[in-house]
Scaffold this motif. Structure first.
Motif, PDB file in Angstrom:
ATOM      1  N   TYR A  99       0.825  -1.208   0.000  1.00 30.43           N
ATOM      2  CA  TYR A  99       0.000   0.000   0.000  1.00 30.43           C
ATOM      3  C   TYR A  99       0.859   1.257   0.000  1.00 30.43           C
ATOM      4  CZ  TYR A  99      -2.816  -3.957   0.973  1.00 30.43           C
ATOM      5  OH  TYR A  99      -3.361  -5.214   0.870  1.00 30.43           O
ATOM      6  N   GLY A 100       2.167   1.049  -0.065  1.00 27.43           N
ATOM      7  CA  GLY A 100       3.081   2.169  -0.265  1.00 27.43           C
ATOM      8  C   GLY A 100       3.478   2.894   0.996  1.00 27.43           C
ATOM      9  N   ALA A 101       3.212   2.285   2.156  1.00 25.80           N
ATOM     10  CA  ALA A 101       3.597   2.938   3.411  1.00 25.80           C
ATOM     11  C   ALA A 101       4.779   2.189   4.023  1.00 25.80           C
ATOM     12  CB  ALA A 101       2.431   2.961   4.397  1.00 25.80           C
ATOM     13  N   THR A 102       5.647   2.932   4.638  1.00 26.12           N
ATOM     14  CA  THR A 102       6.819   2.310   5.261  1.00 26.12           C
ATOM     15  C   THR A 102       6.454   1.704   6.609  1.00 26.12           C
ATOM     16  OG1 THR A 102       9.065   2.691   6.081  1.00 26.12           O
ATOM     17  CG2 THR A 102       7.508   4.528   6.293  1.00 26.12           C
ATOM     18  N   PRO A 103       7.000   0.529   6.912  1.00 25.08           N
ATOM     19  CA  PRO A 103       6.793  -0.034   8.257  1.00 25.08           C
ATOM     20  C   PRO A 103       7.787   0.523   9.273  1.00 25.08           C
ATOM     21  CG  PRO A 103       7.963  -1.600   6.874  1.00 25.08           C
ATOM     22  CD  PRO A 103       7.707  -0.395   6.013  1.00 25.08           C
ATOM     23  N   PHE A 104       8.723   1.338   8.817  1.00 23.91           N
ATOM     24  CA  PHE A 104       9.788   1.818   9.709  1.00 23.91           C
ATOM     25  C   PHE A 104       9.479   3.212  10.237  1.00 23.91           C
ATOM     26  CE2 PHE A 104      11.862  -0.830   6.409  1.00 23.91           C
ATOM     27  CZ  PHE A 104      12.199  -1.906   7.214  1.00 23.91           C
ATOM     28  N   GLU A 105      10.018   3.515  11.417  1.00 25.18           N
ATOM     29  CA  GLU A 105       9.878   4.872  11.957  1.00 25.18           C
ATOM     30  C   GLU A 105      10.940   5.792  11.396  1.00 25.18           C
ATOM     31  OE1 GLU A 105       9.693   4.889  16.233  1.00 25.18           O
ATOM     32  OE2 GLU A 105       7.802   3.780  16.232  1.00 25.18           O
ATOM     33  N   VAL A 106      12.015   5.215  10.882  1.00 25.73           N
ATOM     34  CA  VAL A 106      13.111   6.026  10.352  1.00 25.73           C
ATOM     35  C   VAL A 106      13.158   5.863   8.832  1.00 25.73           C
ATOM     36  CG1 VAL A 106      14.469   5.851  12.456  1.00 25.73           C
ATOM     37  CG2 VAL A 106      14.728   4.105  10.692  1.00 25.73           C
ATOM     38  N   ALA A 107      13.858   6.789   8.169  1.00 26.18           N
ATOM     39  CA  ALA A 107      14.013   6.699   6.717  1.00 26.18           C
ATOM     40  C   ALA A 107      14.780   5.425   6.376  1.00 26.18           C
ATOM     41  CB  ALA A 107      14.763   7.921   6.204  1.00 26.18           C
ATOM     42  N   GLN A 108      14.389   4.775   5.282  1.00 23.81           N
ATOM     43  CA  GLN A 108      15.030   3.512   4.894  1.00 23.81           C
ATOM     44  C   GLN A 108      15.048   3.461   3.375  1.00 23.81           C
ATOM     45  OE1 GLN A 108      13.856   0.352   3.616  1.00 23.81           O
ATOM     46  NE2 GLN A 108      15.465  -0.987   4.413  1.00 23.81           N
ATOM     47  N   ALA A 109      16.206   3.067   2.797  1.00 22.48           N
ATOM     48  CA  ALA A 109      16.412   3.230   1.359  1.00 22.48           C
ATOM     49  C   ALA A 109      15.370   2.472   0.529  1.00 22.48           C
ATOM     50  CB  ALA A 109      17.821   2.753   0.985  1.00 22.48           C
ATOM     51  N   GLU A 110      15.152   1.194   0.836  1.00 25.53           N
ATOM     52  CA  GLU A 110      14.217   0.414   0.026  1.00 25.53           C
ATOM     53  C   GLU A 110      12.792   0.930   0.196  1.00 25.53           C
ATOM     54  OE1 GLU A 110      16.837  -1.065   1.578  1.00 25.53           O
ATOM     55  OE2 GLU A 110      17.838  -1.475  -0.328  1.00 25.53           O
ATOM     56  N   ALA A 111      12.442   1.309   1.417  1.00 25.49           N
ATOM     57  CA  ALA A 111      11.081   1.805   1.663  1.00 25.49           C
ATOM     58  C   ALA A 111      10.819   3.094   0.891  1.00 25.49           C
ATOM     59  CB  ALA A 111      10.860   2.004   3.162  1.00 25.49           C
ATOM     60  N   SER A 112      11.870   3.846   0.620  1.00 24.35           N
ATOM     61  CA  SER A 112      11.669   5.108  -0.110  1.00 24.35           C
ATOM     62  C   SER A 112      11.307   4.852  -1.571  1.00 24.35           C
ATOM     63  CB  SER A 112      12.919   5.980  -0.011  1.00 24.35           C
ATOM     64  OG  SER A 112      13.962   5.399  -0.769  1.00 24.35           O
ATOM     65  N   ARG A 113      11.421   3.609  -2.032  1.00 27.03           N
ATOM     66  CA  ARG A 113      11.030   3.281  -3.416  1.00 27.03           C
ATOM     67  C   ARG A 113       9.544   2.928  -3.531  1.00 27.03           C
ATOM     68  NH1 ARG A 113      15.192  -1.146  -5.467  1.00 27.03           N
ATOM     69  NH2 ARG A 113      14.001  -0.827  -7.399  1.00 27.03           N
ATOM     70  N   LEU A 114       8.847   2.875  -2.414  1.00 31.44           N
ATOM     71  CA  LEU A 114       7.420   2.541  -2.456  1.00 31.44           C
ATOM     72  C   LEU A 114       6.599   3.721  -2.962  1.00 31.44           C
ATOM     73  CD1 LEU A 114       7.234   0.809   1.032  1.00 31.44           C
ATOM     74  CD2 LEU A 114       7.178  -0.329  -1.204  1.00 31.44           C
ATOM     75  N   GLN A 115       5.489   3.413  -3.603  1.00 25.64           N
ATOM     76  CA  GLN A 115       4.583   4.465  -4.068  1.00 25.64           C
ATOM     77  C   GLN A 115       3.277   4.401  -3.269  1.00 25.64           C
ATOM     78  OE1 GLN A 115       4.011   4.002  -8.306  1.00 25.64           O
ATOM     79  NE2 GLN A 115       6.191   4.302  -8.757  1.00 25.64           N
ATOM     80  N   PRO A 116       2.884   5.519  -2.627  1.00 24.62           N
ATOM     81  CA  PRO A 116       1.618   5.522  -1.891  1.00 24.62           C
ATOM     82  C   PRO A 116       0.447   5.151  -2.802  1.00 24.62           C
ATOM     83  CG  PRO A 116       2.899   7.460  -1.329  1.00 24.62           C
ATOM     84  CD  PRO A 116       3.606   6.797  -2.495  1.00 24.62           C
ATOM     85  N   VAL A 117      -0.422   4.294  -2.320  1.00 21.68           N
ATOM     86  CA  VAL A 117      -1.552   3.819  -3.122  1.00 21.68           C
ATOM     87  C   VAL A 117      -2.818   4.635  -2.829  1.00 21.68           C
ATOM     88  CG1 VAL A 117      -3.067   1.815  -3.513  1.00 21.68           C
ATOM     89  CG2 VAL A 117      -0.576   1.507  -3.346  1.00 21.68           C
ATOM     90  N   MET A 118      -3.039   4.952  -1.556  1.00 19.02           N
ATOM     91  CA  MET A 118      -4.270   5.657  -1.198  1.00 19.02           C
ATOM     92  C   MET A 118      -4.034   7.163  -1.096  1.00 19.02           C
ATOM     93  SD  MET A 118      -6.596   5.469   2.282  1.00 19.02           S
ATOM     94  CE  MET A 118      -6.922   3.719   2.212  1.00 19.02           C
ATOM     95  N   THR A 119      -4.913   7.938  -1.703  1.00 19.60           N
ATOM     96  CA  THR A 119      -4.949   9.384  -1.460  1.00 19.60           C
ATOM     97  C   THR A 119      -6.281   9.697  -0.798  1.00 19.60           C
ATOM     98  OG1 THR A 119      -3.566   9.848  -3.380  1.00 19.60           O
ATOM     99  CG2 THR A 119      -4.864  11.679  -2.513  1.00 19.60           C
ATOM    100  N   LEU A 120      -6.212  10.141   0.439  1.00 21.75           N
ATOM    101  CA  LEU A 120      -7.430  10.541   1.147  1.00 21.75           C
ATOM    102  C   LEU A 120      -7.610  12.033   0.907  1.00 21.75           C
ATOM    103  CD1 LEU A 120      -9.752   9.752   3.035  1.00 21.75           C
ATOM    104  CD2 LEU A 120      -8.265  10.392   4.957  1.00 21.75           C
ATOM    105  N   GLN A 121      -8.673  12.370   0.227  1.00 18.06           N
ATOM    106  CA  GLN A 121      -8.837  13.766  -0.174  1.00 18.06           C
ATOM    107  C   GLN A 121     -10.230  14.289   0.122  1.00 18.06           C
ATOM    108  OE1 GLN A 121      -8.016  13.449  -4.415  1.00 18.06           O
ATOM    109  NE2 GLN A 121     -10.187  13.300  -4.859  1.00 18.06           N
ATOM    110  N   SER A 122     -10.326  15.614   0.169  1.00 15.14           N
ATOM    111  CA  SER A 122     -11.607  16.270   0.336  1.00 15.14           C
ATOM    112  C   SER A 122     -11.458  17.707  -0.163  1.00 15.14           C
ATOM    113  CB  SER A 122     -12.053  16.213   1.801  1.00 15.14           C
ATOM    114  OG  SER A 122     -13.390  16.640   1.914  1.00 15.14           O
ATOM    115  N   ARG A 123     -12.346  18.579   0.293  1.00 19.85           N
ATOM    116  CA  ARG A 123     -12.281  19.981  -0.133  1.00 19.85           C
ATOM    117  C   ARG A 123     -12.583  20.899   1.034  1.00 19.85           C
ATOM    118  NH1 ARG A 123     -11.863  20.564  -5.580  1.00 19.85           N
ATOM    119  NH2 ARG A 123     -12.311  18.669  -6.777  1.00 19.85           N
ATOM    120  N   LEU A 124     -12.198  22.169   0.847  1.00 21.82           N
ATOM    121  CA  LEU A 124     -12.575  23.202   1.817  1.00 21.82           C
ATOM    122  C   LEU A 124     -14.049  23.505   1.649  1.00 21.82           C
ATOM    123  CD1 LEU A 124      -9.663  25.814   1.554  1.00 21.82           C
ATOM    124  CD2 LEU A 124     -10.064  24.164   3.401  1.00 21.82           C
ATOM    125  N   ILE A 125     -14.786  23.524   2.754  1.00 22.70           N
ATOM    126  CA  ILE A 125     -16.216  23.859   2.660  1.00 22.70           C
ATOM    127  C   ILE A 125     -16.507  25.228   3.294  1.00 22.70           C
ATOM    128  CG2 ILE A 125     -16.971  21.457   2.550  1.00 22.70           C
ATOM    129  CD1 ILE A 125     -17.736  21.685   5.544  1.00 22.70           C
TER     130      ILE A 125
END
Ligand SMILES: *Cc1c(COP(=O)(O)O)cnc(C)c1O
Length: 357
Positions: free
Chosen positions: A214-240
């Motif tokens: 799903y493109g999220a890192t399991p680590f709390e710190v930066a990690q080289a391989e994890a930085s190659r993941l692509q986020p799958v979910m975009t949670l979005q909305s609008r200003l009302i």
């Protein structure tokens, strides 16, 4: 229509699955339990099925949902069965089944079956949650084979602290595994996402990537391989709504935030009833009208507030990304004192929209 949405990028999902295969050089079961960590199990499975070696879910209910949707690939039940009466269905639908306790082994021995089972025999190597004791492992393996009901056994275990890249417990768990499986000629499966990304020396004929798909890192710190993941979910909305406030005015429940200067405050159609974490504090990053700003005050059930003082282009209707490719879900989770696993699984009410281009 309320503008809250979760876009699911199926190309990114495939990218992450391929990365799991490439990094491990192993066969990969895509872990899509809990409705694919909130991403929609059936749609994710359909998107991956042409290339996936198989899938893993928590229970037979989740597996049958995939079979009903036409998924023919192998599906592993990560907790096996909860009662012996499930065994007939497991055989009928060709599901693969974890055995983590002696009572499950006994149930297999005692239940008449028309078809053979494929069992993943789980060893407790030190996590002490599920899995057989090392002293009973070899015997359990032999009993499974002797039962005549099992066509194939894969040896598996699970790590407690693979997300801690300096934890010695992962190496110790591996040593326990290697000792317990000595002499057994069977494939093995040890690596979940953190073990796959962070522990290349750990053997695994089969890997079990979950959160990384799903493109999220399991680590709390930066990690080289994890930085190659692509986020799958975009949670979005609008200003009302957008308002101006002088310095010293409270915003939201509890008056938790007070404007420090003359401010523009925006209201976003997103709240904890959608799964956005109520624990996220003032300062949690939010993208508004293409610019990074921050959450202010307490998250409410259907709305939350953002600081627009330095986002002059933001107006009613401007797009907001709560997490996705600009604001990482792992960063929002960390702010809220939790992990991306939980904020994905908590998603609700928000319609999922699939993008595949
Ligand atoms: C959930 C689960 C996984 C996937 O874990 P991630 O950390 O999300 O990769 C792998 N193996 C087992 C046994 C699991 O229960």
């Amino acid at each position: 229509m309320r503008p809250a949405r979760a876009l699911i990028d199926l190309q990114a999902l495939r990218h992450n699955y391929r990365l799991a295969r490439e990094l491990s050089g192993a066969k990969a079961l895509a872990v899509i339990k809990a409705d694919a960590y909130g991403h929609g199990a059936v749609r994710c499975a359909l998107a991956l099925e042409p290339e996936a070696d198989g899938f893993a879910v928590a229970c037979i209910e989740e597996a049958l949902e995939l079979r009903a949707a036409g998924i023919k690939a192998p599906v592993l039940l990560l907790e096996g069965f909860f009662e012996a009466s499930e065994l007939a269905l497991i055989a009928e639908h060709d599901l693969w089944c974890v055995v983590h306790s002696m009572w499950q082994l006994e149930a297999i021995e005692q239940t008449p079956l028309h078809k053979t089972l494929k069992v993943w025999l789980k060893l407790d190597t030190g996590m002490h949650r599920a899995g057989l004791h090392p002293d009973e492992y070899q015997n359990a393996y032999q009993r499974l084979l002797a039962s005549g009901k099992v066509a194939r056994v894969v040896l598996m275990s699970h790590f407690a602290r693979a997300d801690e890249l300096d934890a010695s417990t992962t190496e110790r768990q591996l040593a326990v595994f290697l000792a317990a499986r000595e002499g057994l000629a069977a494939e093995c499966s040890l690596r979940n996402s953190p073990a796959l990304l962070g522990w290349p020396q750990i053997p695994s004929d089969w890997v079990r990537p979950g959160i990384m798909l799903y493109g999220a890192t399991p680590f709390e710190v930066a990690q080289a391989e994890a930085s190659r993941l692509q986020p799958v979910m975009t949670l979005q909305s609008r200003l009302i709504s957008v308002r101006e406030l002088p310095a010293g005015e409270p915003v939201g429940y509890g008056g938790l935030y007070t404007t420090a200067r003359t401010s523009r405050v925006g209201v976003v159609a997103m709240g904890y009833a959608d799964g956005y974490p109520r624990q996220a504090p003032t300062g949690t990053p939010v993208m508004v009208a293409g610019q990074r700003t921050q959450l202010i005050g307490r998250v409410s059930m259907d709305m939350l507030c953002v600081d627009l003082t330095d986002v002059p282009q933001a107006v009613v209707g401007s797009p907001v990304e709560l997490w996705g490719k600009q604001v990482l879900a792992s960063d929002v989770a960390a702010q809220a004192g939790t992990i991306p696993y939980q904020i994905f699984c908590n998603l609700k009410r928000v319609p999922l929209e699939y993008v595949d281009a």
